[in-house]
Design an enzyme around this catalytic site. Structure first.
Site, mmCIF file in Angstrom:
data_model
loop_
_atom_site.group_PDB
_atom_site.id
_atom_site.type_symbol
_atom_site.label_atom_id
_atom_site.label_comp_id
_atom_site.label_asym_id
_atom_site.label_seq_id
_atom_site.Cartn_x
_atom_site.Cartn_y
_atom_site.Cartn_z
ATOM 1 N N GLU A 89 52.636 48.545 35.593
ATOM 2 C CA GLU A 89 52.649 48.528 34.042
ATOM 3 C C GLU A 89 52.552 49.570 33.308
ATOM 4 O O GLU A 89 51.264 49.728 32.495
ATOM 5 C CB GLU A 89 51.711 47.225 33.732
ATOM 6 N N GLU A 145 56.311 39.004 41.121
ATOM 7 C CA GLU A 145 55.026 37.905 40.867
ATOM 8 C C GLU A 145 55.622 36.788 40.079
ATOM 9 O O GLU A 145 55.431 36.318 38.883
ATOM 10 C CB GLU A 145 54.328 38.662 39.686
#
Length: 378
Positions: free
Chosen positions: A165, A270
């Site tokens: 991220e 995810e």
């Protein structure tokens, strides 16, 4: 008379044989095919394991993992604040159990995550007096952390989410502590240190909301720059935190094609599908977001309506149709949790809600869509 007896005997034998054949066929038809078996040869089917599961306190859930999945990722126990809470302290107890479980069951093991701005211990960035450390000190700490963690599992953990991220939704680099202290070089250094620690492991960049065009472009700029500097990024993880209405399948497909187009393997890392309303106009997974609970934001506390169940099944079917279409580019599809009860979606971005984002319910029973996903492979 003898002839009649022979005919009767033959008919009996034929009847027995036919019965056996029929039983065998019935057994074949009712044989349970699992997700991992159905998708074998296409891509791994993975799940995230939480600390309770890894510690052996959820036996039924772990049996489900062994039956349905062939890839695992640690949900939290390998993040830096857990595995390295103090400069001179490493907690390898749960990570060791996680890796051992994967090895004992012949699973593809993913380490998550080495460098992430969130869930990083404060000491990474501060000296004994609480002052911000120098660029040189933070680089040394990064190197020590990556070398010790990756080096401990060299040849055992197959893949690592090296950086997590680092790109904002607008495509710009996140101004994290790593960025502020070291500069953009921290990205290159993280992959360099991981490659030194285990030359054979696959190294990934992982992020959410990758279907946003600006963010997709920013991730591609980042990876291409690393490639131009001689750094190999083996793959890019597309965090699959999705809703019933978005992101659009067309945008997800554009991302798969764009990432594979620069020579990167693609993972859905995810995956979960929230059925709950969002308190904001975003579809990302920024963990710092936190909103106050209200009943309006928790409409299915007593169970889902038939309409929402149908939408849920249709959405997962559409997603997997896309994944199958591009199975030559996708190496792994990993769900972020084993069953609905242990999904982070129950507490993000609003705490205390009841969500139903995964393929198995709170009693570890498969939802109807599981069979539909298996049938899609036939």
């Amino acid at each position: 008379m003898k002839r009649k007896k022979i005919i009767v005997a033959l008919l009996c034998v034929c009847g027995i044989t036919t019965g056996i054949t029929a039983c065998k066929n019935a057994t074949a038809r009712t044989e349970v095919v699992t997700l991992k078996d159905a998708y074998a040869g296409k891509f791994y089917i993975g799940t995230a394991l939480n600390e309770r599961q890894i510690a052996g306190k959820s036996e039924e859930e772990m049996e489900l993992v062994k039956k349905q999945f062939n890839a695992i990722v640690a949900e939290n126990c390998m993040k830096s604040e857990r595995i390295h809470p103090k400069e001179d302290t490493y907690n390898f107890a749960l990570p060791d159990k996680f890796v051992a479980f994967g090895e004992e069951n012949g699973m593809w093991i993913n380490g998550h995550t080495l460098i992430w701005h969130s869930q990083a211990p404060a000491w990474f960035f501060e000296d004994d007096q609480g002052n911000t450390v120098s660029r040189e000190v933070l680089i040394a700490r990064m190197k020590d952390h990556i070398h010790k963690v990756v080096g401990r599992y060299k040849g055992r953990v197959h893949t690592w989410d090296v950086v997590n991220e680092a790109v904002l939704d607008n495509g710009e680099l996140r101004k994290s502590k790593f960025y502020e202290i070291i500069g953009e070089d921290y990205l290159k250094l993280a992959f360099q240190f991981a490659r030194e620690a285990d030359p054979e492991a696959e190294l990934y960049y992982n992020d959410y909301s990758t279907a946003i065009p600006e963010k997709r472009a920013g991730i591609i700029r980042l990876v291409k720059k690393l490639q131009d500097e001689g750094i190999t990024v083996d793959g890019i993880g597309m965090q699959g935190h999705v809703g019933l209405d978005g992101p659009a399948i067309e945008e997800l497909e554009k991302t798969i094609l764009a990432f594979s187009g620069i020579g990167a393997k693609v993972m859905i890392t995810e995956l979960d599908l929230t059925v709950l309303p969002s308190p904001w106009e975003r579809t990302g997974a920024e963990v710092s977001a936190d909103f106050k609970y209200s009943k309006e934001m928790d409409p299915y506390a007593e169970g889902l309506t038939d309409s929402i169940k149908r939408q849920f099944d249709e959405r997962y079917t559409h997603l997997f149709r896309l994944f199958l279409k591009h199975s030559d580019k996708i190496t792994r599809v990993t769900f972020w949790g084993v069953n609905d009860g242990n999904s982070w979606r129950n507490n993000w971005p609003v705490r205390g809600r009841t969500d139903y984002p995964l393929l198995f319910d709170r009693n570890n029973h498969p939802k109807p869509v599981v069979d539909a996903l298996i049938q899609m492979t036939r």
